[in-house]
Scaffold this motif. Sequence first.
Motif, PDB file in Angstrom:
ATOM      1  N   ARG A   1       0.839  -1.204   0.000  1.00 12.36           N
ATOM      2  CA  ARG A   1       0.000   0.000   0.000  1.00 12.36           C
ATOM      3  C   ARG A   1       0.874   1.255   0.000  1.00 12.36           C
ATOM      4  O   ARG A   1       0.698   2.146  -0.820  1.00 12.36           O
ATOM      5  N   GLY A   2       1.852   1.283   0.909  1.00 17.27           N
ATOM      6  CA  GLY A   2       2.722   2.450   0.992  1.00 17.27           C
ATOM      7  C   GLY A   2       3.525   2.663  -0.287  1.00 17.27           C
ATOM      8  O   GLY A   2       3.638   3.777  -0.777  1.00 17.27           O
ATOM      9  N   GLY A   3       4.067   1.563  -0.825  1.00 20.13           N
ATOM     10  CA  GLY A   3       4.904   1.667  -2.019  1.00 20.13           C
ATOM     11  C   GLY A   3       4.113   2.155  -3.224  1.00 20.13           C
ATOM     12  O   GLY A   3       4.559   3.035  -3.958  1.00 20.13           O
ATOM     13  N   VAL A   4       2.926   1.594  -3.424  1.00 17.27           N
ATOM     14  CA  VAL A   4       2.114   1.983  -4.579  1.00 17.27           C
ATOM     15  C   VAL A   4       1.628   3.422  -4.417  1.00 17.27           C
ATOM     16  O   VAL A   4       1.614   4.200  -5.375  1.00 17.27           O
ATOM     17  N   ALA A   5       1.279   3.800  -3.178  1.00 16.83           N
ATOM     18  CA  ALA A   5       0.797   5.168  -2.959  1.00 16.83           C
ATOM     19  C   ALA A   5       1.894   6.188  -3.238  1.00 16.83           C
ATOM     20  O   ALA A   5       1.598   7.335  -3.564  1.00 16.83           O
ATOM     21  N   SER A   6       3.168   5.746  -3.140  1.00 15.79           N
ATOM     22  CA  SER A   6       4.257   6.704  -3.320  1.00 15.79           C
ATOM     23  C   SER A   6       4.569   6.964  -4.796  1.00 15.79           C
ATOM     24  O   SER A   6       5.347   7.858  -5.117  1.00 15.79           O
ATOM     25  N   VAL A   7       3.984   6.182  -5.704  1.00 16.20           N
ATOM     26  CA  VAL A   7       4.225   6.412  -7.132  1.00 16.20           C
ATOM     27  C   VAL A   7       3.437   7.655  -7.570  1.00 16.20           C
ATOM     28  O   VAL A   7       2.267   7.798  -7.229  1.00 16.20           O
ATOM     29  N   ALA A   8       4.101   8.527  -8.300  1.00 14.81           N
ATOM     30  CA  ALA A   8       3.482   9.807  -8.685  1.00 14.81           C
ATOM     31  C   ALA A   8       2.163   9.580  -9.425  1.00 14.81           C
ATOM     32  O   ALA A   8       2.040   8.676 -10.239  1.00 14.81           O
ATOM     33  N   LYS A   9       1.176  10.420  -9.135  1.00 17.70           N
ATOM     34  CA  LYS A   9      -0.146  10.273  -9.717  1.00 17.70           C
ATOM     35  C   LYS A   9      -0.112  10.473 -11.231  1.00 17.70           C
ATOM     36  O   LYS A   9      -0.893   9.867 -11.962  1.00 17.70           O
ATOM     37  N   GLY A  10       0.825  11.297 -11.687  1.00 19.98           N
ATOM     38  CA  GLY A  10       0.938  11.549 -13.121  1.00 19.98           C
ATOM     39  C   GLY A  10       1.197  10.284 -13.919  1.00 19.98           C
ATOM     40  O   GLY A  10       0.793  10.178 -15.075  1.00 19.98           O
ATOM     41  N   GLN A  11       1.870   9.299 -13.306  1.00 21.98           N
ATOM     42  CA  GLN A  11       2.154   8.049 -13.991  1.00 21.98           C
ATOM     43  C   GLN A  11       0.868   7.297 -14.302  1.00 21.98           C
ATOM     44  O   GLN A  11       0.690   6.762 -15.387  1.00 21.98           O
ATOM     45  N   SER A  12      -0.029   7.275 -13.310  1.00 23.18           N
ATOM     46  CA  SER A  12      -1.311   6.626 -13.514  1.00 23.18           C
ATOM     47  C   SER A  12      -2.140   7.395 -14.551  1.00 23.18           C
ATOM     48  O   SER A  12      -2.794   6.793 -15.397  1.00 23.18           O
ATOM     49  N   ASP A  13      -2.076   8.730 -14.474  1.00 17.86           N
ATOM     50  CA  ASP A  13      -2.784   9.572 -15.454  1.00 17.86           C
ATOM     51  C   ASP A  13      -2.309   9.268 -16.874  1.00 17.86           C
ATOM     52  O   ASP A  13      -3.117   9.112 -17.793  1.00 17.86           O
ATOM     53  N   ALA A  14      -0.983   9.185 -17.036  1.00 18.34           N
ATOM     54  CA  ALA A  14      -0.429   8.945 -18.369  1.00 18.34           C
ATOM     55  C   ALA A  14      -0.890   7.594 -18.907  1.00 18.34           C
ATOM     56  O   ALA A  14      -1.225   7.460 -20.081  1.00 18.34           O
ATOM     57  N   ALA A  15      -0.910   6.582 -18.023  1.00 22.22           N
ATOM     58  CA  ALA A  15      -1.344   5.255 -18.452  1.00 22.22           C
ATOM     59  C   ALA A  15      -2.835   5.254 -18.792  1.00 22.22           C
ATOM     60  O   ALA A  15      -3.269   4.627 -19.756  1.00 22.22           O
ATOM     61  N   LYS A  16      -3.627   5.994 -17.979  1.00 23.57           N
ATOM     62  CA  LYS A  16      -5.056   6.129 -18.286  1.00 23.57           C
ATOM     63  C   LYS A  16      -5.247   6.795 -19.636  1.00 23.57           C
ATOM     64  O   LYS A  16      -6.067   6.368 -20.447  1.00 23.57           O
ATOM     65  N   ALA A  17      -4.475   7.864 -19.863  1.00 19.09           N
ATOM     66  CA  ALA A  17      -4.636   8.629 -21.099  1.00 19.09           C
ATOM     67  C   ALA A  17      -4.344   7.771 -22.321  1.00 19.09           C
ATOM     68  O   ALA A  17      -4.896   7.991 -23.392  1.00 19.09           O
TER      69      ALA A  17
END
Lengths: 214, 230, 276
Positions: free
Chosen positions: A104-120
């Motif tokens: 949980r801690g490790g995944v939460a520390s990944v920048a939100k922009g990375q998830s945004d880019a993958a979503k995009a």
Amino acid sequence: MASIIDELPLLLQGVVATLQISMLVVVAGSIVGVFGGLGLLFGPIWLRAPLRGYVDVVRGLPLLVTIFIIYYVPPAFDIDISGFAAVVVALSIFAGAHISEIVRGGVASVAKGQSDAAKALGLTFWPRIWSVVLPQALPSIIPPWTNTAIEMVKGSSLAYLVSVSELLFQTYKVVGRTGAAMEIYIAAALLYFAINFAVSRFGAWLERRVRYAL
Amino acid sequence: MFGLNWDLIWRNREEFLWGLVLGLQMALIGLAIGCVIGLLVAFARTSRHRWLSAPAAAYVEFVRNLPLLLILFFLYFGVPMWANSALPRDVADLLILDGENTVIAGLAIYGGAYLAEIFRAGILSVGRAFVEAGRSLGLSGVQIARYVTLPIMFRTVLPSLGNTFISLFKDTSLAMAIAVPELTFVTRKFVTDTFQFIQAWTVAAVLYIVTAYAIAAVLRFLERRIRWAV
Amino acid sequence: MTDTGHASTVGEATAPNAPPMVRIRDVHKRFGALEVLKGIDLDVRQGEVVCIIGASGSGKTTLLRCINFLEPYDSGRIYVDGELVGYHERGGRLVPAREKEIARVRAETAMVFQQFNLFPHMTALNNVAFGPIKVRGVAKDAARERARELLARVGLSDKADAYPAQLSGGQQQRVAIARALAMEPKVMLFDEVTSALDPELVGEVLAVMEDLAASHGVTMIVVTHEMMFAREAADRVVFMDGGVIVEAGPPDEVLGAPRSDRLRAFLRRFTTSRGS
């Protein structure tokens, strides 16, 4: 001295059992932990709430109490469970809770922009997690994960108390047979140290492998 | 509750509570001695002299990789066997500990290795600037440690110190293996006497969890009381 | 003073009566108590380049993120190529679409971010090939081949095997543009893509974007503070303030002869602060 060397195979049998328990537990605990950690972060409330409860309760309990609960309570319902199985299940529950929190801690520390880019790009949840988020979380997950693995090797010694003949059990037995307390305990300590040293080397190697250029 | 009979356990409540108190006692004394060991080892490990730093590092790395139960067995079964055969009677008697003292010594040795790492991180976090400020005032090395490094470091290590205490408290459950009547021992004995598995383990689990989280809450309160920050 | 959808477009790629590529109708969005979009209407034709300008907090980035459904909008409708984004319409109400459907629409609208958001654990080449392989199911070799072409197009043939951390900000952003292009999107969304760059690196990114705009192959919606870019590359400039579109039209009109006080104030502050 000859008698001690004669008893070494008994100690090594214990090492094998300790390794068996530890490996089973680390694998099971890691599987529980990855899904537990992701559930804690992204799960719907009906999943998140019980997961939170599981993680917090288990982390508040002594490992030995968890083992005894798994060992003594099912027989009250006429469910037979061997000492070995009880230890593996209890340690997995324990490792799963700790690794859930680590993931949980490790995944939460990944920048939100990375998830945004993958979503995009049009990636759905699981591909996004597997290909983009988790690989980036690994460098911060692996060091505490290694510590948990070491805790599990050490924790497997509690199996002695439910009569599983792992390394500590065999140590106790060999000391009784030879009377060479000092030598045998030091040998056992060195064996535990060697196992855990190997685990931490392996963890460091894994960490280097997943650490991309930052 | 749950259609179970809780009378028996209620009648034995004092035994359970004293078991809990004994665990807390052993953890607290173990932590105190462990802190002394940890501080000495931490300063030794951060020393420039290899003859100090190397053994300190060896102690930390070795002990952290050992199961606590092995350390307890070594102290409780191994040391007396060896001492009785290899040492003069009066020296041997000093090394032979009863169950409770074995647990305290074991927790101190085991916890000391973890605490040494916590203190080492604390010492390193204080940084050179404060040490140099102390030196410029003409303080000796020991004075700098006593009046500068330790107080500043105390604030940063307090959360880890609290976590170590909770861990050691949970580890006191292993004392049952050498028949020290703390909570886990009391619970198992109660179970073998009464066969009330569910009631007994529920009570033990609740007591452990409530105590662990209560300690954590008290520590968070203490942390907030210290207003200055580094 | 909302003037949308009727502005003349330069170098228009489709007939004026063709349905718009992006159609935005009365879109509202609030974050808690703060309403950031207060009824946005905007049509963007296929091949058109629209620049959205406005002060920070005007809602322009939120609008862009709504088009890609990175932010769900509260009411109104957004259509990309005739398909409703993020929702289904049932009896006049918005029902959230399933994740797979949202992902499919997103794959048609590529986004380039202010902070690049390149995947740090993949080389430049793999960043570009990743979307086609994972989302479009393109064979790896074909995807990598195409990725090399796109990297060449943004002038980075020699950086294919570099990791993002080994590239300058400008180079990272050009890789990000190639990554977006690789999806062969119907619409490309640019979110202040030069704002995080050192001044000397802005030019190389704008050059790539101008080249794209001039080709008119892809519809572009560009949120930007680069007025020179807006003036030269845009078919239409949209000025947003306080969650509404205040003015929209050809760059010469909007930037050259602002009609509203708000836009005049914005442009004045802008020219003085940038000193251009």
